[in-house]
Design a protein around this motif. Structure first.
Motif, PDB file in Angstrom:
ATOM      1  N   ALA A   1      34.426  58.922  40.653  1.00 54.03           N
ATOM      2  CA  ALA A   1      33.160  58.772  41.381  1.00 54.03           C
ATOM      3  C   ALA A   1      33.275  59.225  42.831  1.00 54.03           C
ATOM      4  O   ALA A   1      32.316  59.771  43.393  1.00 54.03           O
ATOM      5  CB  ALA A   1      32.692  57.321  41.311  1.00 54.03           C
ATOM      6  N   ASN A   2      34.436  59.021  43.442  1.00 54.15           N
ATOM      7  CA  ASN A   2      34.582  59.374  44.852  1.00 54.15           C
ATOM      8  C   ASN A   2      34.520  60.886  45.081  1.00 54.15           C
ATOM      9  O   ASN A   2      34.185  61.348  46.169  1.00 54.15           O
ATOM     10  CB  ASN A   2      35.900  58.815  45.400  1.00 54.15           C
ATOM     11  N   ARG A   3      34.830  61.680  44.055  1.00 54.42           N
ATOM     12  CA  ARG A   3      34.718  63.133  44.176  1.00 54.42           C
ATOM     13  C   ARG A   3      33.264  63.596  44.118  1.00 54.42           C
ATOM     14  O   ARG A   3      32.949  64.733  44.460  1.00 54.42           O
ATOM     15  CB  ARG A   3      35.504  63.813  43.060  1.00 54.42           C
ATOM     16  N   LEU A   4      32.389  62.698  43.671  1.00 54.88           N
ATOM     17  CA  LEU A   4      30.980  63.055  43.494  1.00 54.88           C
ATOM     18  C   LEU A   4      30.072  62.414  44.532  1.00 54.88           C
ATOM     19  O   LEU A   4      28.861  62.626  44.496  1.00 54.88           O
ATOM     20  CB  LEU A   4      30.515  62.641  42.095  1.00 54.88           C
ATOM     21  N   ARG A   5      30.624  61.628  45.425  1.00 47.74           N
ATOM     22  CA  ARG A   5      29.792  60.944  46.412  1.00 47.74           C
ATOM     23  C   ARG A   5      29.417  61.885  47.554  1.00 47.74           C
ATOM     24  O   ARG A   5      30.192  62.752  47.954  1.00 47.74           O
ATOM     25  CB  ARG A   5      30.522  59.732  46.984  1.00 47.74           C
TER      26      ARG A   5
END
Length: 777
Positions: A272-276
């Motif tokens: 998820a952190n790569r997509l925030r």
């Protein structure tokens, strides 16, 4: 598809069903067993608890372990596996155990120190390889007690079954799918999943994730967010994945693989952190280029083609803290053609989606959540959804027809139970009929034959009583058969009458059609890519094709050109009809000694007689045609049995000149109008009939059609038929003409007397006098 007995028992009870029975059941219901292997733990292999572990004083790669194996004193065991230092409970083969390969465990001395037993890996115990090093046990297999034999733990005594599935049975590419089939044949309930109450993330998922759809999307997508701190890898999960050859390097991938193999729901886990974005929110766009090709994008970069592949740069790893979980379903009937067209690179999950995955996406989420109970993972409370427009297929099933397909009657209650166990919704609509709602995961079911197959395979083909083959021939005289016979007969009669069959293209030159005022296709239905410029549209008539064929025959030196064609023509809306067209140009007879080499030319009367010998009796009326080919004074509409069937005409002199033709006659009929009607036979009179003629003076402008209409309406049972035999005009008759009509009178009951004949003829004359102003000449 590989399943294990113990894994199946998570979803359905197999009490009282041994492995051989299970083998037979699978084969009988169409899930053919390719292989079956039973695992059993050797004797003297027990649970050991490691009390201490240190390095061997004389070997860096050996570990000196003190292990509780349930005896009075712990035993010393030397082990070379590096992961033993992290272990608490392990599998220990005590002295005296015989491992696979007849490997006997004896006391040994390693680098000067005694070792009494062996701490085992899975492969050393005959199990599939579950990873490097020794097996580290946990309570996922049950309560661990030092010294308890591993054979007392049911998951170590499991049976692995490999099933060979047909291409349409994607619903059985999961443990639960196979269990669903077993529930139908064993008449047992599928176990319900109960995840209980779990702690969830404090923020709602809508505050963490935003989905934007672009246009119509023919796929279902559920998204959930997971906050992961620790994710232990239970030994039972590792063992089962090893048994079905689905063990992954990353723990998160193994959880996903375990859920997919269990439920059939397609899952993907992203970091998820790569997509925030900068605000900490995940924003995804879901779009569809065309039916079945759905993309999920992040900042104009494709992270997933639903059901096909994903961008591995965004996949979650074991060090990922926040995970975006995606579950998806897409109908393989639209996915496979889309992939064939676009040819994208696919990954290992495409095999499942292309054959049909589980459509209950919530099931996959709940199953994964249930197996994360012992971890410190927090799930978002409810998923964010994108759902396609889908309507279940409803089939109306006629029970007698179902019985005829199966081959015998089966109790209705049994039929309903089988279908309900397989996931179909059943509604009774009548005593001999019921309605079935097909579940979404059975995209291969579309008709009553498919329903019969489902029932038959569960009941078992061996349970169907053997009967002699019964062949019942049905009436094959369909409309297609009748049309074929009519076309064949028309061809034979046309050839007998001297015509030659022409076969031309169904295409035409739009300019010629417009020039001669024939209908043309509406522009919205026009051909986009014609083969040549001369054939740039579909023909609305066969006449122009025949005229061009006649022109080519003239170029070849032919002076007698009789042609016919049976073919398709199209109206302005591109609706197809079958036409029959005739053309006769030039000489009527073949040059011979009988006509001194100077045969007569075709004329209107000769052409009509030729047509009559082919299509039977017909009548002519003033033409309503407006095309530019017909002759204004030698043309007529053709009626058969009172119905309009087409037209005939001499070709206009200017058209003959344009095509380099001599006098030419043409006709075009609707094929349906030439299909003979059924005529009931009637008795032939045994008594002699009488012919009587009437010569009448009528107005010169009066058409015979009017006289025919009056005579046809007469109620004279003894008037068998009538027809005109002469027409005469003369200046002495002024503005009148003479018409002679012949009448045939006949009775079924006796020879007609002169008085009866005179009475009939007088009534006929009076009717013509009254309706047509006729006078006896």
């Amino acid at each position: 598809m590989i399943v294990t007995r113990r894994w199946l028992e998570e979803f359905i009870s197999l009490d009282g069903v041994d492995d051989q029975q299970l083998h037979n059941i699978f084969n009988s219901i169409g899930l053919e067993v390719d292989s079956m292997q039973h695992f059993e733990m050797p004797q003297n292999v027990v649970v050991g608890k490691i009390l201490s572990c240190g390095k061997h004083p004389d070997a860096d790669k050996l570990n000196l372990c003190l292990v509780d194996v349930g005896e009075d004193e712990p035993v010393q065991i030397i082990c070379g596996a590096s992961n033993v230092r992290d272990a608490q409970y392990v599998a220990v083969a005590k002295v005296g155990a015989i491992l696979p390969g007849d490997f006997a465990i004896k006391p040994a001395k390693l680098r000067g120190l005694d070792s009494f037993g062996m701490i085992c890996s899975s492969s050393e115990l005959g199990l599939p390889n579950s990873g490097d090093g020794i097996m580290i046990l946990d309570e996922s297999i049950g309560k661990l007690i030092s010294g308890k034999p591993l054979s007392d733990y049911p998951d170590f005594n499991d049976t692995v079954i490999e099933l060979e599935l047909t291409a349409n049975r994607g619903d059985c590419l999961s443990i639960r799918g196979v269990a669903r089939d077993l529930s139908a044949v064993l008449d047992r309930e599928i176990e319900r999943l109960d995840i209980g109450i779990m702690e969830t993330l404090p923020l709602g998922i809508a505050r963490m994730l935003e989905l934007r759809t672009k246009g119509r999307v023919d796929a279902d997508l559920y998204y959930s967010v997971i906050e992961k701190k620790q994710l232990p890898f239970p030994f039972l999960m590792r063992l089962r994945l090893a048994m079905v050859d689905a063990l992954c390097q990353e723990t998160i991938d193994s959880y996903i693989a375990y859920t997919i193999h269990s439920t059939g729901v397609i899952l993907r886990a992203y970091d998820a952190n790569r997509l925030r974005d900068d605000d900490g929110k995940i924003s995804l766009e879901i779009s569809q280029e065309f039916e079945g090709y759905v993309k999920v994008s992040y900042k104009d970069e494709t992270i997933c083609i639903v059901g096909v592949s994903c961008n591995r740069d965004y996949l979650a790893k074991d060090d990922s803290v926040d995970i975006l979980l995606e579950t998806s379903y897409i109908n393989p009937n639209i996915l496979v053609p889309a992939v064939a067209k676009m040819k994208p690179k696919s990954d290992e999950l495409y095999y499942r989606t292309s054959r049909g995955s589980e459509a209950d996406l919530l099931l996959g989420l709940e199953y994964l959540q249930n197996h994360c109970k012992e971890s410190s993972c927090l799930f978002s409370e409810t998923p964010l959804k994108v759902e396609s427009r889908w309507e279940a297929l409803n089939l109306s099933i006629d029970i007698p027809k179902l019985y005829s397909i199966i081959g015998q009657e089966i109790p209705k209650g049994t039929i309903y139970t089988i279908l309900q166990r397989l996931g179909f919704e059943v509604y009774r609509t009548a005593s001999e009929r019921f309605r079935v709602k097909v579940p979404r995961w059975r995209h291969d079911i579309s008709n009553i034959q498919d329903i019969a197959e489902e029932i038959l395979r569960i009941v078992g083909i061996n349970q169907i009583e053997a009967k002699p083959l019964e062949i019942v021939e049905k009436n094959q005289l369909t409309k297609s058969t009748l049309d074929f016979k009519v076309r064949r007969d028309l061809r034979q009669r046309a050839v007998s009458a001297g015509f030659f069959e022409a076969v031309t293209y169904a295409f035409a030159n739009r300019r010629l059609l417009e020039e001669y005022n024939f209908p043309i296709l509406d522009s919205s239905h026009e051909i986009l890519n014609p083969i040549v410029e001369e054939f740039n549209t579909l023909r609305s008539t066969l006449i122009l094709n025949l005229l061009e064929s006649a022109k080519r025959n003239v170029n070849y030196g032919k002076r007698r050109i009789p042609l016919f064609e049976i073919g398709s023509a199209f109206d302005k809306d591109r609706q197809e009809t079958l036409k029959v067209s005739f053309l006769w140009s030039g000489e009527f007879e073949v040059a011979s000694i009988l006509n001194q080499g100077k045969p007569a030319k075709i004329d209107f009367s000769s052409f009509v007689q030729k047509l009559s010998s082919i299509i039977g009796e017909f009548s002519l009326k003033a033409t309503t045609q407006t095309n530019g080919v017909i002759h204004p004074y030698q043309s007529a509409d053709v009626y058969k049995d009172g119905n309009y069937i087409g037209w005939l005409s001499k070709v206009h002199p200017k058209v003959c000149e344009a095509f380099d033709l001599e006098d030419t006659f043409i006709a075009e009929f609707n094929f349906d109008g030439l299909i003979p009607k059924h005529i009931d036979a009637r008795a032939i009179s045994n008594f002699q009939g009488t012919f009587k003629d009437l010569s009448l003076l009528v107005d010169r402008e009066l058409a015979y059609e009017e006289m025919y209409r009056v005579l046809e309406s007469l109620d004279e049972p003894l008037l068998n038929r009538f027809f005109a035999i002469d027409r005469y005009e003369d200046e002495q008759l002024n503005n009148q003409k003479s018409m002679t009509i012949r009448f045939f009178l006949q009775s079924q009951e006796g020879t007609l007397m002169e008085e009866e004949i005179d009475g009939i003829m007088n009534r006929i004359l009076k009717s013509l006098e009254k309706e047509c102003g006729a006078n006896l000449r």
